[in-house]
Design a protein around this motif. Sequence first.
Motif, PDB file in Angstrom:
ATOM      1  N   ALA A  30      16.963 -85.423 -15.833  1.00 10.23           N
ATOM      2  CA  ALA A  30      17.283 -85.408 -17.263  1.00 10.23           C
ATOM      3  C   ALA A  30      16.983 -86.722 -17.981  1.00 10.23           C
ATOM      4  N   HIS A  31      16.323 -87.653 -17.290  1.00  6.63           N
ATOM      5  CA  HIS A  31      15.890 -88.876 -17.980  1.00  6.63           C
ATOM      6  C   HIS A  31      14.586 -89.354 -17.357  1.00  6.63           C
ATOM      7  N   THR A  32      13.482 -88.991 -17.977  1.00  4.69           N
ATOM      8  CA  THR A  32      12.165 -89.418 -17.466  1.00  4.69           C
ATOM      9  C   THR A  32      11.300 -89.943 -18.609  1.00  4.69           C
ATOM     10  N   HIS A  33      10.190 -90.600 -18.214  1.00  3.50           N
ATOM     11  CA  HIS A  33       9.156 -91.029 -19.168  1.00  3.50           C
ATOM     12  C   HIS A  33       7.804 -90.716 -18.544  1.00  3.50           C
ATOM     13  N   ILE A  34       7.284 -89.524 -18.828  1.00  5.34           N
ATOM     14  CA  ILE A  34       5.998 -89.162 -18.201  1.00  5.34           C
ATOM     15  C   ILE A  34       4.863 -90.046 -18.711  1.00  5.34           C
ATOM     16  N   ILE A  50      16.531 -85.334 -29.582  1.00  3.00           N
ATOM     17  CA  ILE A  50      16.303 -86.579 -30.321  1.00  3.00           C
ATOM     18  C   ILE A  50      16.925 -87.698 -29.501  1.00  3.00           C
ATOM     19  N   LYS A  51      16.161 -88.794 -29.368  1.00  2.00           N
ATOM     20  CA  LYS A  51      16.684 -89.945 -28.645  1.00  2.00           C
ATOM     21  C   LYS A  51      16.695 -91.176 -29.551  1.00  2.00           C
ATOM     22  N   TYR A  52      17.772 -91.933 -29.483  1.00  3.35           N
ATOM     23  CA  TYR A  52      17.735 -93.218 -30.181  1.00  3.35           C
ATOM     24  C   TYR A  52      18.318 -94.305 -29.291  1.00  3.35           C
ATOM     25  N   GLU A  84      22.985 -92.442 -22.165  1.00  2.94           N
ATOM     26  CA  GLU A  84      21.961 -92.800 -21.178  1.00  2.94           C
ATOM     27  C   GLU A  84      22.245 -94.189 -20.609  1.00  2.94           C
ATOM     28  N   HIS A  85      22.183 -94.315 -19.309  1.00  7.61           N
ATOM     29  CA  HIS A  85      22.439 -95.531 -18.520  1.00  7.61           C
ATOM     30  C   HIS A  85      23.956 -95.780 -18.382  1.00  7.61           C
ATOM     31  N   GLY A  86      24.610 -96.278 -19.413  1.00  8.85           N
ATOM     32  CA  GLY A  86      26.083 -96.368 -19.391  1.00  8.85           C
ATOM     33  C   GLY A  86      26.652 -97.402 -18.440  1.00  8.85           C
ATOM     34  N   THR A 137      16.933 -90.357 -13.736  1.00 11.00           N
ATOM     35  CA  THR A 137      16.449 -91.504 -12.957  1.00 11.00           C
ATOM     36  C   THR A 137      15.795 -92.592 -13.791  1.00 11.00           C
ATOM     37  N   ASP A 138      15.259 -92.220 -14.980  1.00  8.58           N
ATOM     38  CA  ASP A 138      14.441 -93.131 -15.788  1.00  8.58           C
ATOM     39  C   ASP A 138      13.097 -93.418 -15.113  1.00  8.58           C
ATOM     40  N   VAL A 139      12.613 -92.469 -14.292  1.00 11.61           N
ATOM     41  CA  VAL A 139      11.288 -92.647 -13.680  1.00 11.61           C
ATOM     42  C   VAL A 139      10.246 -92.820 -14.788  1.00 11.61           C
TER      43      VAL A 139
HETATM   44 ZN   LIG Z   1      14.500 -94.423 -20.299  1.00 10.57          ZN
END
Ligand SMILES: [Zn+2]
Length: 427
Positions: free
Chosen positions: A84-88, A211-213, A274-276, A337-339
């Motif tokens: 639920a947290h990636t950056h392709i 939406i992400k901020y 996110e992260h936290g 993961t923030d992969v």
């Molecule tokens: Zn990220």
Amino acid sequence: MRRQLGILAIVLVNCLSLGAQAPKRIAIRTGKLIDVRSDAPISNALILIEGSKIVSITAGGAPPAGTELIDLSHATVLPGFTDAHTHILLQGDVTEQDYDDQLLKQSIPYRAILAARNARIALDHGFTSLRDLETEGAMYADVDVKMAIQRGEVPGARIFASTRAMAPTGTYPLMGFSWELSLPHGVQVVDGVENARLAVRDQIAHGADWIKYYSDHGYFFTPDGVLHSHVNFTDEEARAIVEETHRLGHHVAAHSIGSDGIAASLRAGVDSIEHGDGFTDELLDKAVKQGAYWCPTITVGAYVAPGRGGNWAPMVEAERKAFGKGLRKGVKIVFGTDVGGFPWTELNQAREFKYYVEYGMTPLEAIRTATSTAAEMLGWSDKIGTVEPGKLADLVAVSGDPLADIGELERVRFVMKEGVVYKNEFK
Ligand SMILES: [Zn+2]
């Protein structure tokens, strides 16, 4: 042209005479099935799939005539995972230079080609869905990759896209270059309430599912051990982003590392933190009360800390403590993961499962973060997240027992998405 029309007519007549094509039927014989609903695995189940969906699960039995049988009787089968947290569109950014180079030296088409490859890597690792949390300067290219996968042009995980993300002037790279240069931004720069509403509308119009901020930047510890940060948006701006997104039927994820950033995100009413890393007892209680999800992304923190130095290693340690407390308080933790923050090609994102177990979860609880809880957060509980009739046939299989060794999930050997087999090493 006339000849082509003739061929088309013949094809149409053939289709009509055959009627609608019957969906493909597949039966999977499993050794053990972790359907995620029950607390214990089911032995010798037979999963029947028609087209893209699961139609039945029975104990043993023979598959109906005319059904293709896949033998996974020596394997453990689970629902496909969600990260639920990636950056392709990112290939690792331990240093500022890594990040700047990608935005300055790689074209968006080049980055989109790598993104398609990354979506394939994710699928190969058993991740059938990704919530991709912004393109880092690659505009709306996540929506293009999503569409190509959806249309079957390229194989890859299903993508929930968030396009460009938002941060106010002066809080997100690229930064530190000569003022004479006009440079790309890693986000859509947004200042003021009206611009915030417009940016939400713009991103959703271009295909954003979420939406992400960025809620904060500049992380520092005070002597009491609390991780603080500088908050990016005014409360009015952040609330405008959240209200407008919810009004349009979408959800908001907020990058929130320090306690101040987390507090601001919760005041604004975001759906996921996110992260936290800087979660305090009070903020964890508030997250529980509001029903906000927490996506901890431990893998990226552990990966970048040695290269970044400074506060990053203590931040990993702070998050470990917060995770244990959050677990006890019942915060809804979702696998992320923030992969892309670490290279897709170096580390299997399933590593995150191991951290959750090391930090106090049972293996089944860790599995649920990437399946049923992730599906719930995405609003897709009726389609994915468990193995049961009526859901999409997103299935993975491993050789060993992940309830005994969670690391087994880093060795996925079978992947099916919507009834299509993308990997099968059990043949
Ligand atoms: Zn990220």
